[in-house]
Motif scaffolding. Structure first.
Motif, PDB file in Angstrom:
ATOM      1  N   LEU A 199      23.498 -78.261 -20.533  1.00 39.56           N
ATOM      2  CA  LEU A 199      23.560 -77.977 -19.282  1.00 39.56           C
ATOM      3  C   LEU A 199      22.386 -78.325 -18.323  1.00 39.56           C
ATOM      4  CD1 LEU A 199      23.768 -74.799 -17.853  1.00 39.56           C
ATOM      5  CD2 LEU A 199      21.953 -73.669 -19.560  1.00 39.56           C
ATOM      6  N   TYR A 200      22.540 -78.656 -16.959  1.00 40.45           N
ATOM      7  CA  TYR A 200      21.605 -78.784 -15.816  1.00 40.45           C
ATOM      8  C   TYR A 200      21.547 -77.717 -15.464  1.00 40.45           C
ATOM      9  CZ  TYR A 200      23.175 -83.040 -17.714  1.00 40.45           C
ATOM     10  OH  TYR A 200      23.327 -84.700 -17.630  1.00 40.45           O
ATOM     11  N   VAL A 201      20.680 -77.119 -15.388  1.00 44.86           N
ATOM     12  CA  VAL A 201      19.550 -75.988 -14.430  1.00 44.86           C
ATOM     13  C   VAL A 201      19.375 -75.850 -13.153  1.00 44.86           C
ATOM     14  CG1 VAL A 201      18.184 -73.408 -14.836  1.00 44.86           C
ATOM     15  CG2 VAL A 201      19.630 -74.506 -16.421  1.00 44.86           C
ATOM     16  N   LEU A 202      19.879 -76.135 -11.571  1.00 47.89           N
ATOM     17  CA  LEU A 202      19.431 -76.383 -10.486  1.00 47.89           C
ATOM     18  C   LEU A 202      18.792 -75.734  -9.417  1.00 47.89           C
ATOM     19  CD1 LEU A 202      22.851 -78.315  -9.611  1.00 47.89           C
ATOM     20  CD2 LEU A 202      21.511 -79.345 -10.854  1.00 47.89           C
ATOM     21  N   GLN A 203      17.377 -76.204  -9.929  1.00 47.31           N
ATOM     22  CA  GLN A 203      16.943 -74.730  -9.284  1.00 47.31           C
ATOM     23  C   GLN A 203      15.841 -75.088  -8.127  1.00 47.31           C
ATOM     24  OE1 GLN A 203      12.859 -72.916 -11.651  1.00 47.31           O
ATOM     25  NE2 GLN A 203      12.198 -74.994 -10.418  1.00 47.31           N
ATOM     26  N   ILE A 349      15.752 -79.080  -6.925  1.00 48.56           N
ATOM     27  CA  ILE A 349      16.364 -79.504  -6.564  1.00 48.56           C
ATOM     28  C   ILE A 349      15.351 -79.398  -5.330  1.00 48.56           C
ATOM     29  CG2 ILE A 349      18.252 -79.097  -7.447  1.00 48.56           C
ATOM     30  CD1 ILE A 349      19.129 -76.961  -5.501  1.00 48.56           C
ATOM     31  N   THR A 350      14.264 -79.050  -5.273  1.00 45.60           N
ATOM     32  CA  THR A 350      13.409 -79.135  -4.331  1.00 45.60           C
ATOM     33  C   THR A 350      12.800 -79.851  -4.402  1.00 45.60           C
ATOM     34  OG1 THR A 350      12.635 -76.456  -4.626  1.00 45.60           O
ATOM     35  CG2 THR A 350      10.911 -77.527  -3.212  1.00 45.60           C
ATOM     36  N   GLU A 351      11.765 -80.458  -5.622  1.00 51.77           N
ATOM     37  CA  GLU A 351      11.193 -82.607  -5.797  1.00 51.77           C
ATOM     38  C   GLU A 351      12.674 -83.311  -5.525  1.00 51.77           C
ATOM     39  OE1 GLU A 351       9.690 -82.070  -9.468  1.00 51.77           O
ATOM     40  OE2 GLU A 351       8.165 -80.915  -8.903  1.00 51.77           O
ATOM     41  N   ASP A 352      13.691 -82.777  -5.859  1.00 48.58           N
ATOM     42  CA  ASP A 352      14.783 -83.908  -5.901  1.00 48.58           C
ATOM     43  C   ASP A 352      15.940 -83.564  -5.278  1.00 48.58           C
ATOM     44  OD1 ASP A 352      16.299 -86.783  -5.893  1.00 48.58           O
ATOM     45  OD2 ASP A 352      16.003 -86.273  -7.674  1.00 48.58           O
ATOM     46  N   PRO A 353      16.560 -82.774  -3.983  1.00 48.44           N
ATOM     47  CA  PRO A 353      17.787 -82.492  -3.204  1.00 48.44           C
ATOM     48  C   PRO A 353      18.333 -82.610  -3.907  1.00 48.44           C
ATOM     49  CG  PRO A 353      15.888 -83.179  -2.058  1.00 48.44           C
ATOM     50  CD  PRO A 353      15.430 -84.093  -3.041  1.00 48.44           C
ATOM     51  N   ILE A 354      19.807 -82.469  -3.887  1.00 45.82           N
ATOM     52  CA  ILE A 354      20.967 -82.500  -4.015  1.00 45.82           C
ATOM     53  C   ILE A 354      21.710 -83.417  -2.905  1.00 45.82           C
ATOM     54  CG2 ILE A 354      23.469 -81.722  -4.262  1.00 45.82           C
ATOM     55  CD1 ILE A 354      22.071 -79.180  -5.948  1.00 45.82           C
ATOM     56  N   VAL A 355      22.097 -84.778  -2.193  1.00 44.21           N
ATOM     57  CA  VAL A 355      22.421 -84.964  -1.415  1.00 44.21           C
ATOM     58  C   VAL A 355      23.810 -84.848  -1.475  1.00 44.21           C
ATOM     59  CG1 VAL A 355      23.049 -87.773  -0.559  1.00 44.21           C
ATOM     60  CG2 VAL A 355      21.036 -87.401  -1.918  1.00 44.21           C
ATOM     61  N   THR A 358      29.931 -84.954  -5.860  1.00 45.24           N
ATOM     62  CA  THR A 358      31.331 -85.346  -5.810  1.00 45.24           C
ATOM     63  C   THR A 358      32.275 -85.046  -6.493  1.00 45.24           C
ATOM     64  OG1 THR A 358      30.549 -86.968  -7.433  1.00 45.24           O
ATOM     65  CG2 THR A 358      29.752 -88.155  -6.339  1.00 45.24           C
ATOM     66  N   ASP A 359      33.426 -85.846  -6.906  1.00 48.91           N
ATOM     67  CA  ASP A 359      34.151 -85.406  -7.573  1.00 48.91           C
ATOM     68  C   ASP A 359      34.047 -85.267  -8.337  1.00 48.91           C
ATOM     69  OD1 ASP A 359      34.378 -88.281  -7.845  1.00 48.91           O
ATOM     70  OD2 ASP A 359      36.893 -88.335  -7.909  1.00 48.91           O
ATOM     71  N   THR A 360      33.072 -85.520  -9.171  1.00 44.24           N
ATOM     72  CA  THR A 360      33.203 -85.747 -10.566  1.00 44.24           C
ATOM     73  C   THR A 360      31.347 -85.606 -11.358  1.00 44.24           C
ATOM     74  OG1 THR A 360      32.256 -88.471 -10.920  1.00 44.24           O
ATOM     75  CG2 THR A 360      34.635 -87.761 -11.191  1.00 44.24           C
ATOM     76  N   GLY A 361      30.374 -84.819 -10.668  1.00 45.07           N
ATOM     77  CA  GLY A 361      28.913 -84.081 -10.562  1.00 45.07           C
ATOM     78  C   GLY A 361      28.418 -84.130  -9.549  1.00 45.07           C
ATOM     79  N   VAL A 362      27.207 -83.970  -9.630  1.00 45.58           N
ATOM     80  CA  VAL A 362      25.921 -83.797  -8.962  1.00 45.58           C
ATOM     81  C   VAL A 362      24.982 -85.019  -8.324  1.00 45.58           C
ATOM     82  CG1 VAL A 362      23.752 -82.545  -7.945  1.00 45.58           C
ATOM     83  CG2 VAL A 362      26.277 -81.633  -9.542  1.00 45.58           C
ATOM     84  N   LYS A 363      24.679 -85.910  -7.194  1.00 42.02           N
ATOM     85  CA  LYS A 363      23.892 -86.342  -7.018  1.00 42.02           C
ATOM     86  C   LYS A 363      22.879 -85.660  -6.514  1.00 42.02           C
ATOM     87  CE  LYS A 363      24.073 -90.997  -4.922  1.00 42.02           C
ATOM     88  NZ  LYS A 363      24.694 -92.099  -3.460  1.00 42.02           N
ATOM     89  N   LEU A 364      21.631 -86.879  -6.348  1.00 43.52           N
ATOM     90  CA  LEU A 364      20.445 -85.979  -6.064  1.00 43.52           C
ATOM     91  C   LEU A 364      20.058 -87.352  -5.068  1.00 43.52           C
ATOM     92  CD1 LEU A 364      19.072 -84.521  -9.530  1.00 43.52           C
ATOM     93  CD2 LEU A 364      20.913 -84.137  -7.457  1.00 43.52           C
ATOM     94  N   LYS A 365      18.776 -87.143  -4.674  1.00 43.52           N
ATOM     95  CA  LYS A 365      17.736 -87.778  -3.354  1.00 43.52           C
ATOM     96  C   LYS A 365      17.434 -88.899  -4.225  1.00 43.52           C
ATOM     97  CE  LYS A 365      15.076 -88.278   0.506  1.00 43.52           C
ATOM     98  NZ  LYS A 365      13.674 -87.009   1.411  1.00 43.52           N
ATOM     99  N   SER A 366      17.886 -88.791  -5.682  1.00 45.49           N
ATOM    100  CA  SER A 366      16.712 -90.301  -6.561  1.00 45.49           C
ATOM    101  C   SER A 366      17.209 -91.109  -6.613  1.00 45.49           C
ATOM    102  CB  SER A 366      15.557 -89.709  -7.177  1.00 45.49           C
ATOM    103  OG  SER A 366      16.239 -88.761  -8.169  1.00 45.49           O
ATOM    104  N   GLY A 367      18.799 -91.039  -6.429  1.00 40.46           N
ATOM    105  CA  GLY A 367      19.642 -91.405  -7.085  1.00 40.46           C
ATOM    106  C   GLY A 367      20.566 -91.393  -8.434  1.00 40.46           C
ATOM    107  N   THR A 368      19.687 -90.189  -8.579  1.00 36.82           N
ATOM    108  CA  THR A 368      20.080 -89.612 -10.126  1.00 36.82           C
ATOM    109  C   THR A 368      21.207 -89.046 -10.145  1.00 36.82           C
ATOM    110  OG1 THR A 368      17.429 -89.459 -10.910  1.00 36.82           O
ATOM    111  CG2 THR A 368      19.748 -88.485 -12.101  1.00 36.82           C
ATOM    112  N   PHE A 369      22.357 -88.691 -10.871  1.00 34.31           N
ATOM    113  CA  PHE A 369      23.336 -88.089 -11.297  1.00 34.31           C
ATOM    114  C   PHE A 369      24.044 -87.931 -11.785  1.00 34.31           C
ATOM    115  CE2 PHE A 369      28.050 -88.451 -12.424  1.00 34.31           C
ATOM    116  CZ  PHE A 369      28.432 -88.133 -10.541  1.00 34.31           C
ATOM    117  N   HIS A 370      24.378 -86.422 -12.192  1.00 30.71           N
ATOM    118  CA  HIS A 370      24.937 -86.212 -13.229  1.00 30.71           C
ATOM    119  C   HIS A 370      26.228 -85.415 -13.154  1.00 30.71           C
ATOM    120  CE1 HIS A 370      20.216 -85.022 -14.714  1.00 30.71           C
ATOM    121  NE2 HIS A 370      20.490 -84.634 -13.454  1.00 30.71           N
ATOM    122  N   GLU A 371      27.059 -85.912 -14.404  1.00 27.42           N
ATOM    123  CA  GLU A 371      28.297 -85.683 -14.431  1.00 27.42           C
ATOM    124  C   GLU A 371      28.272 -84.687 -15.638  1.00 27.42           C
ATOM    125  OE1 GLU A 371      32.077 -89.055 -15.242  1.00 27.42           O
ATOM    126  OE2 GLU A 371      29.777 -89.855 -16.143  1.00 27.42           O
TER     127      GLU A 371
END
Length: 541
Positions: A199-203, A349-355, A358-371
């Motif tokens: 579980l990823y909690v996007l805060q 997502i204040t420190e590392d916002p959602i960019v 995608t069709d498979t997950g969430v991409k953050l500004k840092s380049g981190t991708f959560h599938e």
């Protein structure tokens, strides 16, 4: 075209109560409900962990004395299935469904000056006519889907908590993100963490949440309340929030009247009670910055003691300068504890916002991708005004409600809108609404509306309207009341509408408490409905 004395929107507790009152008055009514059954909020909010934050024996209708004695709630804070069962039973008990049109949404309502009636259209193509148009649509019924790039292209399972499927959603073994950490997000995350593979909690904003204990109600507890229910109901109607805590803390005292040691002991007692009592541990928590700071720091320290990873703990702590109670208080059944589980990650997502999504997950500004396999959107609602504006209401001289409220809602007591005759809004803008126990906000509004309808009958009035002067006077009072609370320093919350991009900032919920509001409404009624304008039958001939 079918004609009725009144059209009511929504078959939640507001619509059902209004229908009962209209029947008692001998008026014909039709309730229009977009769902397939009654229940309102509790019909739509079926997400994992959904639970009421008002004790169950307080969160029940006060207008059926026999049901108070017959119904036995099972837990201190009822979960969604039990509340929905209660709502369904209420509909059965009073045979309400025969006057409800299900699976239909109001998409047009027009005032006809010549006939003094409303013409109401639905998305099913049906059209109705009624003397009175009454919205019981609910303050939190228009879901807010955030405008995040790519969100509609996500190919996994996408659910908004306010439109959760009726069929059970499988969570086990899935990579799930919950977007949002308000009351709904906290409840959903706590439940989903038990089953998800990860579980990823996007805060975006850290929140204050208090522990909620949900023990079964004993026969003794139930009997004790039933013995005093009539008196307790009357107390609820005239209290600030229509619910109480039996923790025994000195709610009428200010913090300065106690020593630091006594204050700490009281805060510990409230925390251990498993209720929301802490937010009212002292009478000046909501108005005195020093008191609010002390209580807020107490909660921050509890978070640090609970969450083992110090970095995660600090991210979960609301920032200094934000006080407990300025937003809707949250109670949880183990929220902070889930961040000690290896399958749960907090994503700030204040420190590392959602960019983008995608069709498979969430991409953050840092380049981190959560599938992800599933995205749960818990970003709340276009609160209070959203449900009303979605109905495309047009009043006198072709004035659209959306145009009248382009700079924010204008109402008289949250009940009526100038230029929109014979329209009533249950828990409308600038009424206590969900800032109190909403069952009792509804009760007060329904009783008051029934009273004014009876008054119209006595004076042979065909039309009731209010004035801009009355609206302005009420707006000034509501704003002044709001200015006395520390909530004024928190600009980013749905009480002001600022959770919706482009929505005008305005005081959507009255801050003076239900009891004081009721007194004001009663005074207006006793003063020959001061601020209202009536047109009598002979004038319409």
């Amino acid at each position: 075209m079918q004609r009725f004395d009144a059209i009511v929107v929504g078959a939640g507790f507001a619509g059902m109560h209004m229908l009962v009152k209209l029947r008692e008055m001998g008026l014909s009514a039709l309730v229009i409900e977009r769902g397939s059954d009654v229940g309102g909020t509790w019909y739509w909010n079926r997400y994992p962990g959904a639970r009421c934050d008002v004790p169950s024996m307080d969160y029940s209708v006060p207008w059926d004395d026999e049901l108070d004695q017959e119904w036995n709630w099972t837990e201190r804070y009822a979960a969604q299935p039990e509340i929905l069962t209660y709502a369904l039973h209420l509909a059965d008990r009073h045979d309400l469904r025969r006057d409800i049109k299900f699976n239909a949404s109001v998409n047009k309502a027009d005032w006809n000056e010549d006939s003094k009636t409303w013409t109401v259209g639905t998305d099913t193509g049906d059209t109705y006519e009624a003397r009175f148009f009454i919205s019981g649509a609910g303050a939190l019924s228009e879901p807010n889907l955030p405008d995040i790039p790519g969100i509609k292209s996500f190919k996994g399972e996408l659910y908004h908590t306010g439109r959760w499927p009726r069929d059970k959603v499988a969570l086990k073994g899935k990579r799930i993100a919950v977007l949002g950490t308000g009351s709904t997000g906290v409840q959903a995350s706590t439940a989903i963490a038990k089953e998800a593979e990860h579980l990823y909690v996007l805060q975006r904003t850290a929140q204050y949440s208090l522990p909620c204990l949900t023990p079964p109600l004993s026969d003794e507890e139930i009997a004790k309340r039933k013995a005093i229910y009539p008196a307790h109901r009357e107390w609820q109607r005239n209290s600030f929030a229509a619910t109480w805590s039996d923790v025994g803390t000195p709610f009428a005292m200010t913090a300065a009247e106690h020593t630091p040691e006594q204050r700490l002991a009281n805060m510990e007692k409230c925390w251990a009670s498993g209720t929301a009592a802490l937010v009212g541990v002292y009478a000046d928590v909501s108005t005195n910055a020093e008191t609010a700071q002390e209580v807020s720091d107490f909660v921050r320290n509890k978070i640090r003691q609970t969450v083992k990873d110090p970095v995660t703990a600090e991210r979960l702590c609301p920032k200094q300068g934000t006080y407990i109670g300025t937003r809707r208080i949250i109670i949880d059944t183990g929220y902070y504890q889930i961040f000690n589980q290896p399958n749960v990650t907090l994503v700030d997502i204040t420190e590392d916002p959602i960019v983008e999504i995608t069709d498979t997950g969430v991409k953050l500004k840092s380049g981190t991708f959560h599938e992800l396999d599933m995205l749960v959107v818990a970003t709340g609602y276009d609160a209070v005004t959203g449900p009303l504006l979605s109905m495309n209401i047009t009043g006198k001289d072709g004035l659209e409600l959306r145009e009248a409220w382009k700079d924010g809602p204008h109402t008289y007591m949250g009940l009526a809108v100038a230029g929109f005759p014979n329209l009533f809004t249950i828990t409308g803008p600038s009424s206590p609404g969900v800032l109190a126990n909403v069952i009792f906000s509804i009760d007060q509004h329904v009783q008051w509306i029934a009273g004014v309808l009876e008054h119209m009958r006595k004076i042979d009035a065909v039309e009731i309207d209010t004035t801009e002067a009355a609206q302005n006077e009420w707006a000034m009072h509501a704003a002044e009341t709001y200015s006395r609370a520390l909530r004024i320093h928190d600009d980013q919350n749905w009480y002001l509408g600022t959770n919706i991009p482009g929505k005008p900032r305005s005081v959507l919920v009255y801050q003076g408490g239900l009891g004081f509001y009721k007194t004001k409404c009663d005074e207006i009624a006793a003063d020959n409905y001061r601020g209202f304008v009536f047109e009598r039958e002979k004038a319409a001939a």
